[in-house]
Write an enzyme that holds these catalytic residues in place. Structure first.
Site, PDB file in Angstrom:
ATOM      1  N   ASP A  46      60.624 -10.086  29.244  1.00 53.62           N
ATOM      2  CA  ASP A  46      60.335  -8.755  29.366  1.00 53.62           C
ATOM      3  C   ASP A  46      60.941  -8.285  30.613  1.00 53.62           C
ATOM      4  O   ASP A  46      60.421  -8.357  31.739  1.00 53.62           O
ATOM      5  CB  ASP A  46      58.987  -8.580  29.329  1.00 53.62           C
ATOM      6  CG  ASP A  46      58.341  -7.241  29.213  1.00 53.62           C
ATOM      7  OD1 ASP A  46      59.222  -6.054  29.224  1.00 53.62           O
ATOM      8  OD2 ASP A  46      57.208  -6.794  29.296  1.00 53.62           O
ATOM      9  N   ASP A 101      51.589   0.974  21.786  1.00 57.59           N
ATOM     10  CA  ASP A 101      50.421   0.828  22.319  1.00 57.59           C
ATOM     11  C   ASP A 101      49.322   1.512  21.596  1.00 57.59           C
ATOM     12  O   ASP A 101      49.568   2.968  21.934  1.00 57.59           O
ATOM     13  CB  ASP A 101      50.463   0.525  23.810  1.00 57.59           C
ATOM     14  CG  ASP A 101      49.281   0.087  24.577  1.00 57.59           C
ATOM     15  OD1 ASP A 101      48.288   0.617  24.340  1.00 57.59           O
ATOM     16  OD2 ASP A 101      49.411  -0.858  25.399  1.00 57.59           O
ATOM     17  N   HIS A 129      51.744  -3.376  21.678  1.00 54.49           N
ATOM     18  CA  HIS A 129      51.820  -3.743  23.230  1.00 54.49           C
ATOM     19  C   HIS A 129      50.277  -3.626  23.422  1.00 54.49           C
ATOM     20  O   HIS A 129      49.531  -2.659  22.816  1.00 54.49           O
ATOM     21  CB  HIS A 129      52.707  -2.729  23.779  1.00 54.49           C
ATOM     22  CG  HIS A 129      52.541  -2.852  25.168  1.00 54.49           C
ATOM     23  ND1 HIS A 129      51.509  -1.955  26.157  1.00 54.49           N
ATOM     24  CD2 HIS A 129      53.235  -3.668  26.090  1.00 54.49           C
ATOM     25  CE1 HIS A 129      51.537  -2.234  27.248  1.00 54.49           C
ATOM     26  NE2 HIS A 129      52.711  -3.152  27.405  1.00 54.49           N
ATOM     27  N   GLU A 177      49.252  -9.410  22.003  1.00 60.08           N
ATOM     28  CA  GLU A 177      49.629  -9.418  23.400  1.00 60.08           C
ATOM     29  C   GLU A 177      48.439  -9.857  24.257  1.00 60.08           C
ATOM     30  O   GLU A 177      47.236  -8.810  24.301  1.00 60.08           O
ATOM     31  CB  GLU A 177      50.276  -8.246  24.041  1.00 60.08           C
ATOM     32  CG  GLU A 177      50.481  -8.395  25.448  1.00 60.08           C
ATOM     33  CD  GLU A 177      51.657  -7.506  26.143  1.00 60.08           C
ATOM     34  OE1 GLU A 177      51.784  -6.361  25.450  1.00 60.08           O
ATOM     35  OE2 GLU A 177      52.165  -7.772  27.185  1.00 60.08           O
TER      36      GLU A 177
HETATM   37 CA    CA Z   1      56.052  -4.795  28.268  1.00 64.82          CA
END
Ligand code: CA
Ligand code: NI
Length: 376
Positions: free
Chosen positions: A194, A269, A296, A329
């Site tokens: 990332d 997200d 996310h 995640e």
């Molecule tokens: Ca990220």
């Protein structure tokens, strides 16, 4: 049932050992929780991604439009509030603030009907989620390759079968880190990188070409999120699947990225895209554009719980005997209030995490945690 009030809870913890992404240095962990209180005593909790102080003021502004309304009118509330702020708010704090409100309303709805949020949203495709460990930030004064490799090996020893590291600290340094990590975790662990948009397209393509040999699952945010055309060029010029989406808020921003064929993996997200209501719409967008969806997650256990309910409702794509389930995640960086804000921590067992099964988000807030980590 009517909404009686909306409160926000700022959480803050100073980091004695700051850590860095490609562009930012974290000196503190700061997150914002949203608490919506109903006249009958029902309380719902949500969380906002991004700058907590800005989110707090936006939530306070939006509260005027929400108090007095029926909390079960989640979509009408979302539309009315968004429509009021849309001219200045197609991305960023309007969406992140509204996300926290929306999640709290779903929590209330679940408590009202005595059902987990995922059940109200149509039911779970899975309630145990394979997680990946996120870490590998650069620590000041430490050799990044060595430090990162050791950290990742630790997650594998804990039972994680997938890890993600931060890159974006220079091409040569990153390649050395990627090589060291792959060596440390062995050939079988799933491995993601990332860059937090720390590269331009030229360097990103070079990283992708040189890192391809280390069997990388995805290359996240190689370049700034505005540069959709570059995302597409990077996809074409190297072999690692490109991921992104944590800063594309709302269905329109996500649709733009999907229409541009910017990513192989879209990463909304829940606490930023517009809450669970909006996240659910992103499932359909990803499906019709035929792009893999892997959410996310970044924040406290409230964000984690909301993320888990979202994970639960993402259909296997394609449905098959060996269908893949999107990985959760699981942030491993230092944050003492991540789990302290709830009574029963959401932990992994051998890299697997259970979706909380109680009413609403299935979590109980520990107010001592809120108190302890309130900014003094
Ligand atoms: Ca990220
Ligand atoms: Ni600390």
């Amino acid at each position: 049932m009517r909404i009686a009030g909306i409160k926000t809870h700022l959480l803050n913890h100073h980091l004695s050992a700051p850590f860095q992404s490609s562009f930012s240095t974290f000196h503190a962990r700061t997150h914002l929780l949203v608490e919506i209180i109903c006249e009958d005593g029902t309380i719902g909790w949500g969380e906002c991604l991004g700058p907590a102080d800005i989110n707090a003021s936006v939530v306070a502004s939006m509260a005027k439009m929400i108090v007095g309304r029926n909390p079960l009118d989640i979509e009408p509330i979302w539309l009315d509030v968004y429509n009021q702020y849309r001219d200045q708010g197609q991305r960023g704090p309007i969406h992140t603030a509204l996300s926290g409100i929306d999640i709290a309303l779903w929590d209330i709805a679940g408590k009202h009907f005595g059902a987990p949020v995922y059940q109200l949203m149509g039911g779970a495709h899975r309630t145990r989620i394979a997680a990946y460990a996120t870490g590998g930030f650069r620590a000041e004064g430490k050799d990044h390759a060595e430090h990162c490799a050791k950290e990742m090996a630790g997650y594998v020893a804990e039972g994680f079968t997938a890890v993600k590291i931060k890159i974006g600290y220079g091409v040569e340094s990153d390649i050395a880190t990627i090589e060291a990590v792959r060596q440390a975790i062995g050939p079988d662990v799933t491995f993601m990188i990332d860059a937090n948009h720390g590269y331009d397209a030229i360097d990103a393509i070079e990283i992708g070409r040189r890192a391809g040999q280390y069997n990388i699952e995805w290359f996240e945010e190689p370049v700034i999120p505005e540069a959709l055309t570059s995302y597409r060029e990077i996809r074409k010029a190297q072999s690692i699947p490109v991921a992104g989406g944590e800063t594309w808020h709302g269905r329109w921003a996500i649709a733009q990225a999907l229409e541009a064929r910017a990513v192989d993996i879209i990463q909304p997200d829940v606490c930023g895209v517009g809450g669970l209501s909006e996240a659910r719409k992103i499932i359909t967008l990803a499906e019709i554009h035929h792009v893999r969806l892997v959410p996310h997650v970044w924040g406290t256990a409230v964000a984690l719980a909301a993320g888990l309910h979202f994970h639960a409702i993402i259909p296997p794509a394609p449905p098959s005997h060996e269908a893949r389930s999107p990985r959760l995640e699981f942030d491993r960086t230092h944050n003492p209030f991540r789990q302290a804000v709830i009574c029963k921590p959401i932990e992994h067992v051998d890299g697997m995490v259970e979706v909380p099964g109680g009413p609403g988000l299935g979590i109980e807030i520990d107010r001592r945690g809120l108190e302890e980590f309130a900014p003094k």
